[in-house]
Design an enzyme around this catalytic site. Sequence first.
Site, PDB file in Angstrom:
ATOM      1  N   GLU A 143      30.712 -13.636 -57.419  1.00 32.59           N
ATOM      2  CA  GLU A 143      30.984 -14.716 -58.557  1.00 32.59           C
ATOM      3  C   GLU A 143      31.476 -15.918 -58.167  1.00 32.59           C
ATOM      4  O   GLU A 143      31.169 -16.593 -58.281  1.00 32.59           O
ATOM      5  CB  GLU A 143      31.074 -13.831 -59.493  1.00 32.59           C
ATOM      6  CG  GLU A 143      29.686 -12.910 -60.010  1.00 32.59           C
ATOM      7  CD  GLU A 143      28.673 -13.985 -61.043  1.00 32.59           C
ATOM      8  OE1 GLU A 143      28.493 -14.479 -60.418  1.00 32.59           O
ATOM      9  OE2 GLU A 143      27.732 -12.936 -60.811  1.00 32.59           O
TER      10      GLU A 143
ATOM     11  N   HIS B 219      28.453 -18.056 -58.282  1.00 30.94           N
ATOM     12  CA  HIS B 219      27.637 -17.981 -59.567  1.00 30.94           C
ATOM     13  C   HIS B 219      27.055 -19.352 -59.634  1.00 30.94           C
ATOM     14  O   HIS B 219      27.230 -20.225 -58.898  1.00 30.94           O
ATOM     15  CB  HIS B 219      29.133 -18.573 -60.653  1.00 30.94           C
ATOM     16  CG  HIS B 219      28.787 -18.411 -61.908  1.00 30.94           C
ATOM     17  ND1 HIS B 219      28.500 -17.235 -62.568  1.00 30.94           N
ATOM     18  CD2 HIS B 219      28.682 -19.742 -63.215  1.00 30.94           C
ATOM     19  CE1 HIS B 219      28.607 -17.646 -63.724  1.00 30.94           C
ATOM     20  NE2 HIS B 219      28.663 -18.723 -63.732  1.00 30.94           N
TER      21      HIS B 219
ATOM     22  N   SER C 264      24.962 -16.610 -67.184  1.00 30.89           N
ATOM     23  CA  SER C 264      26.086 -17.180 -67.524  1.00 30.89           C
ATOM     24  C   SER C 264      25.972 -17.437 -69.058  1.00 30.89           C
ATOM     25  O   SER C 264      26.312 -16.375 -70.156  1.00 30.89           O
ATOM     26  CB  SER C 264      26.600 -18.508 -66.603  1.00 30.89           C
ATOM     27  OG  SER C 264      28.013 -18.630 -66.759  1.00 30.89           O
TER      28      SER C 264
END
Length: 503
Positions: free
Chosen positions: A315, A411, A187
């Site tokens: 995600e 995610h 990320s």
Amino acid sequence: MERELHPEVRTGQGVVRGRAEDGIAVFRGIPYARPPFGELRFGAPRPARPWDGVRPALEFGPPPPQYDRMSPQAATGRQEQAPDCLTVNVWSPALGAVGLPVMVWFHGGAYVFGRSADPVYDGARLARRDVVVVSFNYRVGMEGFGQLAGSPANRGLLDQIAALRWVRENIAAFGGEPDDVTVFGESAGAGSIAALLAMPAAAGLFHQAVAQSVPGSYFIPELASGIAQAVGARVGSAATAEALRGGDPHLLVRAADAVFAERARYADRWGTVAHTETMFSPVVDGESLPCTPWEAVAKGAARDLALMLGHNREEFRLFMAKRGEFGAVTRERAAEALRVFGPGPDGERAYREAYPGAGAEELYETVMSDWLCRVPTLQLLEAQVAAGGVAYAYELRWPAPVSGGRLGSCHGLDVPLVLGTLDAPLARQLLGDTVPEEAGALSERMQSAWVRFAGSGDPGWPGYRSAGRLSKVFDCEDGLLGDPVAASRRVWEEHPFRALGPR
């Protein structure tokens, strides 16, 4: 016996004493830079001062000022005004070794939160695979990424470069090879690594890079300045280093969080950013960060490095769960997302044609996942191979078992799988209280691939090529798949990601 339980290592600043933990020598909270407060606040990092005697390295250093929106119980609260927060941690399987591969972890957190002390980032399990693992803190939010007059841009990235310099200068004493350093992160950590590919100051400090879920958010200075001005106004201050330097860092954190909560009111000025999960990102200032990662890599900036880049299949579902959006996405909400996050003026039409028959929620999730990480990661792959560089692609498809699998491969799911920290509190939020056996097996396979890549520059599957676009798929049963997000790739083919600006 005492030396075996509490090993000592001499660094460039002085001797540190760690702790032996299940066969791994662990050193926590070693300063790599001076505390970035007082007269040093909002400045570039300065090397840590040397010390006399032996410094205990048994506890993690405090995190930089922040508020963790994903885990409020882990928020830093009120701390001392000048915490020694710019610290590194080292896990070494063999202090007497020579030339072990080094893996340096960059934590995520939307550029506004994150702490190397989080148990999900523990490096011991990877270190048991005969690599030296390093993690570190860097400034976030206004302290690290606020665009302030009288202050260098991208201070958080400058911290990261300072940490890598510390690694280069000191890691041999911990058994590591300074000329075999792999950076890996997820990320915002992956976005930081991508930025470092474009930064001249980072050249030569690492030799392989793994970027997990690269975000597409980079700002031009005008947008970053406007955001900083809104935060400064919340505390009655101009957005300058001089005006803010003497203020309470945690008051500034709360001000930024308040502006974030009301970001929709700035949509006419901030454009796309007003609809995203972060108000801070690396700033393409033309100096510290000369251009976007995609531009730099396309010009050959990473041609001499091996890159491994990948994303998770679903995600954005993590954020949909956080927002309570499952089953609640209307046709109007999907249309708005397609207009805001789709490419170009015909983004909505392009997505509807690329995914015929998809309902509102599927279209919404698809464009949000694409914009957040999937397409930026893909475009970085394409740029690397177009420039003649080496790249390996992967996609995580294994679904998180909580909520009946509704989160999918969301995610952040890759983090505990790669680090092997399946029992960490943040991991349990995705894996449940009883970790499935298949999660443990998948984690073993991913750890093996990451460590193999760190040691050889080859994770064990064919390299990515624009012809076949082969990607490793991690699932209950792994495999190879060509062009796994082909429909979205084609939607974005003529629309490269660029630095975001105000409307």
